[in-house]
Design a protein around this motif. Sequence first.
Motif, PDB file in Angstrom:
ATOM      1  N   PRO A   4       1.363  18.185  12.282  1.00 35.61           N
ATOM      2  CA  PRO A   4       0.785  16.936  12.794  1.00 35.61           C
ATOM      3  C   PRO A   4       0.002  16.170  11.731  1.00 35.61           C
ATOM      4  O   PRO A   4       0.089  14.945  11.653  1.00 35.61           O
ATOM      5  N   GLU A   5      -0.743  16.899  10.879  1.00 40.97           N
ATOM      6  CA  GLU A   5      -1.523  16.214   9.853  1.00 40.97           C
ATOM      7  C   GLU A   5      -0.615  15.535   8.834  1.00 40.97           C
ATOM      8  O   GLU A   5      -0.880  14.402   8.405  1.00 40.97           O
ATOM      9  N   ALA A   6       0.468  16.214   8.443  1.00 43.11           N
ATOM     10  CA  ALA A   6       1.397  15.626   7.483  1.00 43.11           C
ATOM     11  C   ALA A   6       2.109  14.420   8.082  1.00 43.11           C
ATOM     12  O   ALA A   6       2.332  13.412   7.406  1.00 43.11           O
ATOM     13  N   TRP A   7       2.454  14.524   9.362  1.00 46.55           N
ATOM     14  CA  TRP A   7       3.112  13.396  10.028  1.00 46.55           C
ATOM     15  C   TRP A   7       2.183  12.181  10.077  1.00 46.55           C
ATOM     16  O   TRP A   7       2.598  11.046   9.835  1.00 46.55           O
ATOM     17  N   MET A   8       0.909  12.438  10.398  1.00 48.29           N
ATOM     18  CA  MET A   8      -0.052  11.348  10.450  1.00 48.29           C
ATOM     19  C   MET A   8      -0.261  10.734   9.067  1.00 48.29           C
ATOM     20  O   MET A   8      -0.424   9.516   8.935  1.00 48.29           O
ATOM     21  N   ALA A   9      -0.257  11.562   8.036  1.00 49.91           N
ATOM     22  CA  ALA A   9      -0.405  11.042   6.676  1.00 49.91           C
ATOM     23  C   ALA A   9       0.772  10.143   6.319  1.00 49.91           C
ATOM     24  O   ALA A   9       0.592   9.074   5.710  1.00 49.91           O
ATOM     25  N   GLN A  10       1.969  10.532   6.700  1.00 49.21           N
ATOM     26  CA  GLN A  10       3.135   9.695   6.451  1.00 49.21           C
ATOM     27  C   GLN A  10       3.054   8.393   7.235  1.00 49.21           C
ATOM     28  O   GLN A  10       3.408   7.320   6.730  1.00 49.21           O
ATOM     29  N   LEU A  11       2.606   8.492   8.476  1.00 46.13           N
ATOM     30  CA  LEU A  11       2.477   7.291   9.297  1.00 46.13           C
ATOM     31  C   LEU A  11       1.473   6.326   8.678  1.00 46.13           C
ATOM     32  O   LEU A  11       1.713   5.111   8.614  1.00 46.13           O
ATOM     33  N   GLN A  12       0.347   6.840   8.197  1.00 41.15           N
ATOM     34  CA  GLN A  12      -0.657   5.978   7.591  1.00 41.15           C
ATOM     35  C   GLN A  12      -0.117   5.314   6.327  1.00 41.15           C
ATOM     36  O   GLN A  12      -0.346   4.121   6.094  1.00 41.15           O
ATOM     37  N   THR A  13       0.617   6.054   5.512  1.00 46.95           N
ATOM     38  CA  THR A  13       1.190   5.487   4.293  1.00 46.95           C
ATOM     39  C   THR A  13       2.181   4.378   4.635  1.00 46.95           C
ATOM     40  O   THR A  13       2.156   3.285   4.035  1.00 46.95           O
ATOM     41  N   ALA A  14       3.065   4.649   5.605  1.00 45.05           N
ATOM     42  CA  ALA A  14       4.053   3.645   6.002  1.00 45.05           C
ATOM     43  C   ALA A  14       3.379   2.410   6.585  1.00 45.05           C
ATOM     44  O   ALA A  14       3.802   1.276   6.328  1.00 45.05           O
ATOM     45  N   ARG A 114       1.858 -11.307  13.464  1.00 45.10           N
ATOM     46  CA  ARG A 114       1.348 -10.105  14.118  1.00 45.10           C
ATOM     47  C   ARG A 114       2.496  -9.128  14.348  1.00 45.10           C
ATOM     48  O   ARG A 114       3.609  -9.525  14.685  1.00 45.10           O
ATOM     49  N   ASP A 115       2.196  -7.849  14.174  1.00 44.63           N
ATOM     50  CA  ASP A 115       3.220  -6.810  14.206  1.00 44.63           C
ATOM     51  C   ASP A 115       2.885  -5.818  15.323  1.00 44.63           C
ATOM     52  O   ASP A 115       1.972  -5.001  15.193  1.00 44.63           O
ATOM     53  N   ARG A 116       3.625  -5.902  16.419  1.00 46.65           N
ATOM     54  CA  ARG A 116       3.336  -5.048  17.574  1.00 46.65           C
ATOM     55  C   ARG A 116       3.521  -3.575  17.251  1.00 46.65           C
ATOM     56  O   ARG A 116       2.733  -2.726  17.681  1.00 46.65           O
ATOM     57  N   GLU A 117       4.564  -3.248  16.502  1.00 43.55           N
ATOM     58  CA  GLU A 117       4.822  -1.855  16.157  1.00 43.55           C
ATOM     59  C   GLU A 117       3.733  -1.307  15.235  1.00 43.55           C
ATOM     60  O   GLU A 117       3.301  -0.161  15.366  1.00 43.55           O
ATOM     61  N   ALA A 118       3.262  -2.136  14.301  1.00 41.55           N
ATOM     62  CA  ALA A 118       2.184  -1.705  13.413  1.00 41.55           C
ATOM     63  C   ALA A 118       0.890  -1.500  14.194  1.00 41.55           C
ATOM     64  O   ALA A 118       0.132  -0.556  13.921  1.00 41.55           O
ATOM     65  N   ALA A 119       0.627  -2.361  15.162  1.00 35.65           N
ATOM     66  CA  ALA A 119      -0.575  -2.200  15.984  1.00 35.65           C
ATOM     67  C   ALA A 119      -0.523  -0.893  16.767  1.00 35.65           C
ATOM     68  O   ALA A 119      -1.533  -0.188  16.898  1.00 35.65           O
ATOM     69  N   GLU A 120       0.656  -0.537  17.253  1.00 34.53           N
ATOM     70  CA  GLU A 120       0.808   0.727  17.981  1.00 34.53           C
ATOM     71  C   GLU A 120       0.545   1.903  17.043  1.00 34.53           C
ATOM     72  O   GLU A 120      -0.150   2.866  17.412  1.00 34.53           O
ATOM     73  N   ALA A 121       1.079   1.836  15.836  1.00 37.50           N
ATOM     74  CA  ALA A 121       0.846   2.910  14.871  1.00 37.50           C
ATOM     75  C   ALA A 121      -0.634   3.026  14.538  1.00 37.50           C
ATOM     76  O   ALA A 121      -1.179   4.140  14.418  1.00 37.50           O
ATOM     77  N   ALA A 122      -1.318   1.900  14.372  1.00 43.04           N
ATOM     78  CA  ALA A 122      -2.754   1.927  14.069  1.00 43.04           C
ATOM     79  C   ALA A 122      -3.533   2.579  15.200  1.00 43.04           C
ATOM     80  O   ALA A 122      -4.456   3.371  14.960  1.00 43.04           O
ATOM     81  N   ARG A 123      -3.164   2.272  16.435  1.00 45.09           N
ATOM     82  CA  ARG A 123      -3.866   2.860  17.579  1.00 45.09           C
ATOM     83  C   ARG A 123      -3.641   4.363  17.647  1.00 45.09           C
ATOM     84  O   ARG A 123      -4.566   5.131  17.963  1.00 45.09           O
ATOM     85  N   ILE A 124      -2.436   4.815  17.341  1.00 44.52           N
ATOM     86  CA  ILE A 124      -2.164   6.262  17.326  1.00 44.52           C
ATOM     87  C   ILE A 124      -3.001   6.938  16.253  1.00 44.52           C
ATOM     88  O   ILE A 124      -3.592   8.004  16.477  1.00 44.52           O
ATOM     89  N   LEU A 125      -3.085   6.329  15.078  1.00 41.08           N
ATOM     90  CA  LEU A 125      -3.905   6.887  14.006  1.00 41.08           C
ATOM     91  C   LEU A 125      -5.377   6.954  14.400  1.00 41.08           C
ATOM     92  O   LEU A 125      -6.071   7.939  14.105  1.00 41.08           O
ATOM     93  N   GLN A 291      11.334   6.278  19.643  1.00 43.67           N
ATOM     94  CA  GLN A 291      11.251   6.600  18.223  1.00 43.67           C
ATOM     95  C   GLN A 291       9.792   6.608  17.815  1.00 43.67           C
ATOM     96  O   GLN A 291       8.991   5.860  18.353  1.00 43.67           O
ATOM     97  N   PRO A 292       9.435   7.441  16.861  1.00 44.39           N
ATOM     98  CA  PRO A 292       8.079   7.381  16.328  1.00 44.39           C
ATOM     99  C   PRO A 292       7.798   6.011  15.750  1.00 44.39           C
ATOM    100  O   PRO A 292       8.727   5.308  15.305  1.00 44.39           O
ATOM    101  N   PRO A 293       6.566   5.563  15.760  1.00 44.54           N
ATOM    102  CA  PRO A 293       6.244   4.249  15.201  1.00 44.54           C
ATOM    103  C   PRO A 293       6.717   4.107  13.750  1.00 44.54           C
ATOM    104  O   PRO A 293       6.716   5.065  12.987  1.00 44.54           O
ATOM    105  N   LEU A 294       7.128   2.919  13.393  1.00 46.48           N
ATOM    106  CA  LEU A 294       7.560   2.576  12.043  1.00 46.48           C
ATOM    107  C   LEU A 294       8.760   3.401  11.585  1.00 46.48           C
ATOM    108  O   LEU A 294       9.013   3.562  10.403  1.00 46.48           O
ATOM    109  N   GLY A 295       9.506   3.963  12.561  1.00 48.53           N
ATOM    110  CA  GLY A 295      10.731   4.681  12.231  1.00 48.53           C
ATOM    111  C   GLY A 295      10.541   6.061  11.664  1.00 48.53           C
ATOM    112  O   GLY A 295      11.496   6.669  11.198  1.00 48.53           O
ATOM    113  N   LEU A 296       9.323   6.613  11.693  1.00 43.36           N
ATOM    114  CA  LEU A 296       9.101   7.950  11.130  1.00 43.36           C
ATOM    115  C   LEU A 296       9.683   9.025  12.047  1.00 43.36           C
ATOM    116  O   LEU A 296       9.722   8.876  13.238  1.00 43.36           O
TER     117      LEU A 296
END
Length: 296
Positions: A4-14, A114-125, A291-296
């Motif tokens: 989970p930590e590695a996945w979150m790190a990838q999500l934050q980078t993307a 504005r990017d709806r998918e990016a906002a969703e990823a930010a909220r998950i982070l 799909q995971p946010p941002l295609g991850l």
Amino acid sequence: MLTPEAWMAQLQTALRDRLGGAARAWLDEALDEAAAEARATARAAAEAEAAARAAAEADAATGVDARAEAAGPRGPASSSVPALSYTAYAPPVWEMRFASAGRHCTRREPPHARDREAAEAARILLLHTARADARTVTRLYEHGTAAERRAVLMALPHLDLGPSARPLVEDALRTDDTRLVAAAVGPYAARHLDAHTWRHAVLKCLFTGVPVTVVAGLAERARGDTELAHMLTAYARERTAAYRPVPADLQRVLDLTAPSASTAPLASPFPSDSSPAPTSTPTSAPAPPFQPPLGL
């Protein structure tokens, strides 16, 4: 498989690669606030545990319930430690960032929309970084917009909540919002929904036009499920008798209910001289595949 930590790190980078400069700065500040809240809450929990341990030792030494005396006439304090900065009037700062993510997450490319998918990823982070507990995610879900509710549902597999957030999934499955239904049948539902509720979640996807490809763990949970097979067959026959189209995904799920992969597909519930009618266009647009946010 990523932790989970590695996945979150990838999500934050993307996410950072996708956002513009001002949006990246906003994200960094928001995550710092969420991390500070998590540290403060963990510290308060440790202090409360140490105090309880000291009181228990005092009880054993003196025979007097020190915790009852400390509680006073108002009774014992709650055993759970709420978010440190939360009050009825002022939620933690990171929760306000959670609500405003849709306004701040803009693309780096002009016109910086504005990017709806990016906002969703930010909220998950934010939820993961703040180590949001069941009470927090419930509050954010109940008071949130549809986009905020979907982000909570998407974050559930990455939070250590056990089955305590199951009511949120069940609530989402009662809606007709296909984006919420799609998020509700993700990995958290596969892990924590009971068999009865999970079967009805699969049927909900068929009712609303949500592709069954979004249902996490579908093949594993459907295998050998004779009750699900019975429900699917009955539903198909009802639709056929009413001269209404049967969802094309139904036969696929029905085949998955066979006891094992080597078993031949189950007999189709449709008349032998016809194939399933094309699925009618649902009243609302079907959700995209899960799909995971941002295609991850």
